[in-house]
Enzyme design. Structure first.
Site, short mmCIF file in Angstrom:
data_model
loop_
_atom_site.label_atom_id
_atom_site.label_comp_id
_atom_site.label_asym_id
_atom_site.label_seq_id
_atom_site.Cartn_x
_atom_site.Cartn_y
_atom_site.Cartn_z
CG ASP A 102 -1.95 1.09 1.25
OD1 ASP A 102 -2.94 1.06 0.49
OD2 ASP A 102 -1.73 2.03 2.05
CG HIS A 296 -5.56 -2.92 -0.31
ND1 HIS A 296 -4.77 -2.52 -1.38
CD2 HIS A 296 -5.20 -2.14 0.75
CE1 HIS A 296 -3.99 -1.53 -0.98
NE2 HIS A 296 -4.22 -1.28 0.29
#
Length: 318
Positions: A102, A296
């Site tokens: 991320d 994610h």
């Protein structure tokens, strides 16, 4: 199984950083994303240690036990890369493999681009390297998606962190679930007068990879620093664009690997295009790994597969 130890290390950037670490051997830095901390690497720390590496997961600038300055201008990509390179110095090493997930991925890619002589290899999870664009990114996102797009929304002073801080257990539960493979969500558009957490669904049950205790750990880790530092990373997107003009279209030359989830909303659209074209700007790309059904939170959702890919990449480095 290797134990995870904790200590504080003074990065040569001047930031006193909390690190979690395990093992000994070649250094592997593990850089977390938003809204996370060292704990997101709990599975990788022990696996990398068992494979013969010194795995170190810091709380990055503004996060958790590290904390950071109040001034939003102290969270540029140069500060963040400086912290990572300064941590390599503080740990007594010349080089390291840097792995980022991320927001940690742009820091890892940035370190490999700005200071390639310090980076043995670079791994990006969820966020591929994206070459510098032709105009400031916040303006571009505002024109494409409107004021409610979450990265644009995060430019507002005080509002986003007040939303996140209101009920931190609910924040972690809803945010972690909403971008998971189980939810298969889209990138959030915040309605006028609403908050980011409002658009993240409340799970009927937690995914198997996420427990109530995991959420409690995140709440405890954020107890002192809160969310202002983490949101400040987003408030430097346009400033980062200005500061990186000297690296416009510069390649990322160290050996590299990308790992993404095929149900990750962050890795879709333009990011998927960037991932498919990584070799254009990352000439020593050793592989791209797509995890089927994964969202994610790659290293938390699919720890065994991520560990396998990381160790294979590491073993292939000279």
């Amino acid at each position: 199984m290797a134990e995870i130890a904790h200590r504080f290390v003074e990065s040569t950037s001047g930031l006193r950083m909390h690190v979690a670490e395990a093992g000994s051997g070649p250094l592997v830095l593990l850089l977390h994303g938003f809204p996370e901390c060292w704990y997101s690497w709990r599975h990788q720390l022990v696996a990398l240690a068992a494979a013969g590496y010194h795995a170190v997961a810091p709380d990055q600038r503004g996060y958790a036990r590290t904390g950071g300055p109040a001034d939003a201008g102290q969270y540029t990509i140069h500060h963040l890369v400086g912290d990572a390179v300064g941590l390599i110095d503080a740990l007594g090493e010349e080089r390291a493999v840097i792995v980022g997930h991320d927001w940690g991925a742009p820091v890892a890619w940035g370190a490999a681009q700005f200071r390639p002589e310090r980076v043995r290899g670079v791994v990006g999870l969820s966020v591929p390297h994206r070459p510098r664009g032709s105009r400031p990114p916040v303006r571009a996102m505002r024109e494409m998606f409107g004021e409610g797009f979450y990265m644009v929304h995060f430019q507002r002073p005080d509002v986003p962190e007040a939303d996140f801080d209101r009920d931190r257990a609910a924040t972690f539960r809803r945010v972690l679930y909403s971008a998971s493979g189980e939810a298969g969500g889209t990138l959030p558009i915040v309605p006028e007068g609403g908050g980011f957490v409002d658009v993240c669904p409340e799970p009927e049950r937690l995914p198997d990879w996420l427990t109530d205790e995991d959420i409690a750990v995140y709440v405890r880790e954020y107890e002192n620093a809160g969310f202002t530092g983490p949101v400040n990373w987003y408030r430097n997107l346009d400033r980062n664009w200005e500061l990186t003009a000297a690296w416009h279209r510069a390649p990322v030359t160290p050996p590299a690997l990308f790992i993404g989830g095929d149900r990750d909303p962050v890795a879709a659209g333009g990011a998927r295009t960037a991932a498919d074209r990584l070799a254009d700007f990352v000439p020593d790309l050793r592989g791209t790994v797509w995890l089927a059904g994964c969202g994610h939170w790659t290293q938390q959702e699919r720890p065994a597969e991520v560990n396998e890919a990381l160790i294979a990449f590491l073993s292939g480095l000279s």
